[in-house]
Motif scaffolding. Structure first.
Motif, PDB file in Angstrom:
ATOM      1  N   VAL A 367       0.859  -1.185   0.000  1.00  0.00           N
ATOM      2  CA  VAL A 367       0.000   0.000   0.000  1.00  0.00           C
ATOM      3  C   VAL A 367       0.894   1.233   0.000  1.00  0.00           C
ATOM      4  O   VAL A 367       1.430   1.608   1.033  1.00  0.00           O
ATOM      5  CB  VAL A 367      -0.916   0.037   1.232  1.00  0.00           C
ATOM      6  N   ALA A 368       1.087   1.858  -1.136  1.00  0.00           N
ATOM      7  CA  ALA A 368       1.903   3.079  -1.186  1.00  0.00           C
ATOM      8  C   ALA A 368       1.632   3.892  -2.432  1.00  0.00           C
ATOM      9  O   ALA A 368       2.043   5.040  -2.512  1.00  0.00           O
ATOM     10  CB  ALA A 368       3.391   2.743  -1.083  1.00  0.00           C
ATOM     11  N   ARG A 369       0.958   3.274  -3.452  1.00  0.00           N
ATOM     12  CA  ARG A 369       0.636   3.971  -4.685  1.00  0.00           C
ATOM     13  C   ARG A 369       1.909   4.331  -5.466  1.00  0.00           C
ATOM     14  O   ARG A 369       3.010   3.882  -5.156  1.00  0.00           O
ATOM     15  CB  ARG A 369      -0.225   5.211  -4.407  1.00  0.00           C
ATOM     16  N   HIS A 370       1.754   5.161  -6.489  1.00  0.00           N
ATOM     17  CA  HIS A 370       2.845   5.421  -7.421  1.00  0.00           C
ATOM     18  C   HIS A 370       3.781   6.514  -6.912  1.00  0.00           C
ATOM     19  O   HIS A 370       3.348   7.642  -6.651  1.00  0.00           O
ATOM     20  CB  HIS A 370       2.272   5.826  -8.777  1.00  0.00           C
ATOM     21  N   THR A 371       5.059   6.188  -6.779  1.00  0.00           N
ATOM     22  CA  THR A 371       6.138   7.086  -6.347  1.00  0.00           C
ATOM     23  C   THR A 371       5.844   7.766  -5.008  1.00  0.00           C
ATOM     24  O   THR A 371       6.386   8.818  -4.703  1.00  0.00           O
ATOM     25  CB  THR A 371       6.451   8.182  -7.404  1.00  0.00           C
ATOM     26  N   LYS A 372       5.022   7.143  -4.172  1.00  0.00           N
ATOM     27  CA  LYS A 372       4.732   7.695  -2.849  1.00  0.00           C
ATOM     28  C   LYS A 372       5.242   6.766  -1.743  1.00  0.00           C
ATOM     29  O   LYS A 372       4.743   6.783  -0.605  1.00  0.00           O
ATOM     30  CB  LYS A 372       3.226   7.944  -2.690  1.00  0.00           C
ATOM     31  N   LEU A 373       6.240   5.980  -2.061  1.00  0.00           N
ATOM     32  CA  LEU A 373       6.768   5.011  -1.102  1.00  0.00           C
ATOM     33  C   LEU A 373       7.409   5.716   0.089  1.00  0.00           C
ATOM     34  O   LEU A 373       7.237   5.309   1.241  1.00  0.00           O
ATOM     35  CB  LEU A 373       7.782   4.085  -1.793  1.00  0.00           C
ATOM     36  N   TRP A 374       8.177   6.769  -0.190  1.00  0.00           N
ATOM     37  CA  TRP A 374       8.800   7.545   0.882  1.00  0.00           C
ATOM     38  C   TRP A 374       7.731   8.189   1.744  1.00  0.00           C
ATOM     39  O   TRP A 374       7.830   8.202   2.968  1.00  0.00           O
ATOM     40  CB  TRP A 374       9.711   8.611   0.280  1.00  0.00           C
ATOM     41  N   ASN A 375       6.716   8.728   1.130  1.00  0.00           N
ATOM     42  CA  ASN A 375       5.650   9.396   1.876  1.00  0.00           C
ATOM     43  C   ASN A 375       4.936   8.424   2.808  1.00  0.00           C
ATOM     44  O   ASN A 375       4.598   8.769   3.950  1.00  0.00           O
ATOM     45  CB  ASN A 375       4.631  10.007   0.917  1.00  0.00           C
ATOM     46  N   TYR A 376       4.699   7.229   2.299  1.00  0.00           N
ATOM     47  CA  TYR A 376       3.937   6.238   3.055  1.00  0.00           C
ATOM     48  C   TYR A 376       4.752   5.635   4.196  1.00  0.00           C
ATOM     49  O   TYR A 376       4.249   5.442   5.295  1.00  0.00           O
ATOM     50  CB  TYR A 376       3.461   5.134   2.107  1.00  0.00           C
TER      51      TYR A 376
END
Length: 410
Positions: A367-376
């Protein structure tokens, strides 16, 4: 006397008419499919304009420091995110999810950079978080990288004690170098100087190729120029990092650059490894048959296709397919991708990781969506990069004092 068919029509004539009708339908469907393929091809390589505000604002409480949004796949994600509102006239930074119902989500407002959030009716969430190096509180330099199409702007953030290790950060499709700022602190903590680059047709660097993307097949030349720039400024070991289409670009650089001996590793976040996979995925989202996506790539891969797409050169999709070309990779790779990406399917990343476990360190997200891995998951993302950098450290280099030395490979 008429024949015994009773209709007075000759059976051969019926067959002929039916055949013509079927052939006409097939031709019509073929033309429609060709038109759709051409439209899709043009869309793939055309830089986007203003992005859509796709999240409705349900309420803002500036006293309590909260904002309530309609639930979407992005708005309910945990973590910190950018929030562009009022058609990009305002920008805020949103934090943790405080309350969640089936239709609404309330998040903490961390800061408002500009614009009147209280008046916002719609907006969109993104992974930028930082708008420039100044938001990091670090010293930086605005520089220009000479390329074959002109000077491309970049941000140079020096290491606290420069020692020749550099990381070149390459953003994805439809965004700019602000996307890559998230990685600067973790690389700087590891002793790296960061160069955050722009490339042709991204809205900052010069235009070329009819103002259309080449999906990595030409943009790598600008990253190659950035490597030469870094070497001239003292770089001896270079890590390339790319997000989304930036991943396609750095893989081209790593395999085509005349300076590839300076590259020591590759980091990929939500990368495009096979454009055919991505085109098929997006065609499916639009309800289009797979043949349309294949046709779009055929148009982009032919010189005559430029008449319809605006590109001046065909794109070599075989050369861009690093699932098929997995055996050609030689450098260590840190690969991070979320299964719910929603834009670039993780199937290519999983395939590459499965084919090259000898060099690929794969960190999957659910669960992190596209290019939002750092944010998540900022802590997990940063730690993965830190650990990987320790593992590729050349023999004799002293790693971070709080972490053990990685075991040497047999």
């Amino acid at each position: 006397m008429r024949d015994g068919m009773g209709s007075g029509r000759h059976p051969g004539r019926i067959v002929a008419v039916t055949g013509i009708a079927v052939a006409g339908t097939a031709v019509a469907l073929g033309i429609a499919g060709g038109v759709l393929a051409t439209v899709m091809a043009r869309r793939i390589v055309t830089p986007g304009g203003r992005r859509t505000d796709d999240v409705r604002v349900k309420g803002v409480d500036l006293v309590a420091g909260t904002i309530t949004l309609a639930c979407t796949a992005d708005s309910v994600l945990q973590g910190d995110y950018s929030f562009w509102f009022s058609q990009d006239r305002g920008h805020a930074h949103l934090g943790e999810v405080l309350r969640l119902t089936p239709t609404r989500v309330t998040r903490r407002i961390l800061r408002v950079d500009h614009g009147d959030l209280a008046l916002a009716e719609r907006g969109r969430l993104g992974g930028y978080s930082y708008l420039g190096p100044w938001d990091l509180g670090l010293a930086f330099e605005d520089v220009l990288v000479p390329t074959d199409v002109g000077a491309a702007p970049a941000w140079l953030v020096p290491a606290e004690e420069p020692d020749g290790r550099w990381v070149l950060q390459v953003h994805g499709r439809g965004v700019q170098r602000q996307e890559t700022l998230r990685a600067t602190p973790v690389f700087r903590d590891a002793g790296f100087t960061s160069l955050l680059v722009s490339y042709r047709n991204d809205g900052e660097a010069p235009m070329s190729g009819g103002g259309r993307y080449a999906l990595g097949d030409a943009e790598w030349l600008d990253v190659d120029a950035a490597i030469a720039f870094a070497v001239a400024r003292g770089a001896t070991e270079i890590v390339l990092m790319g997000w989304s289409m930036g991943g396609a670009i750095v893989l081209q650089t790593a395999t085509r650059s005349m300076l590839r001996d300076r590259i020591v590793g590759i980091v990929l976040d939500s990368p495009v490894l096979d454009w055919a996979d991505v085109a098929k995925f997006h065609g499916g989202l639009l309800g289009l048959p797979a043949v349309v996506a294949r046709g779009a790539l055929e148009v982009l891969g032919r010189r005559w296709g430029g008449i319809f797409t605006g590109r001046t050169e065909p794109i070599d999709f075989g050369r861009l397919d690093f699932v098929t070309r997995a055996a050609e990779l030689e450098l260590p790779v840190l690969l991070m991708h979320s299964d719910d990406d929603g834009f670039v399917p993780a199937t290519g990343s999983r395939a590459l990781a499965g084919r090259r476990p000898d060099i690929v360190t794969f960190l999957p997200f659910a669960v992190a969506r596209h290019t939002k891995l750092w944010n998540y998951d900022r802590e997990g993302w940063n730690q993965a990069i830190t650990n990987w950098l320790d593992e590729i450290a050349p023999t004799g280099r002293t790693p971070h004092p709080d972490r053990p030395v990685a075991a040497a490979a047999d």
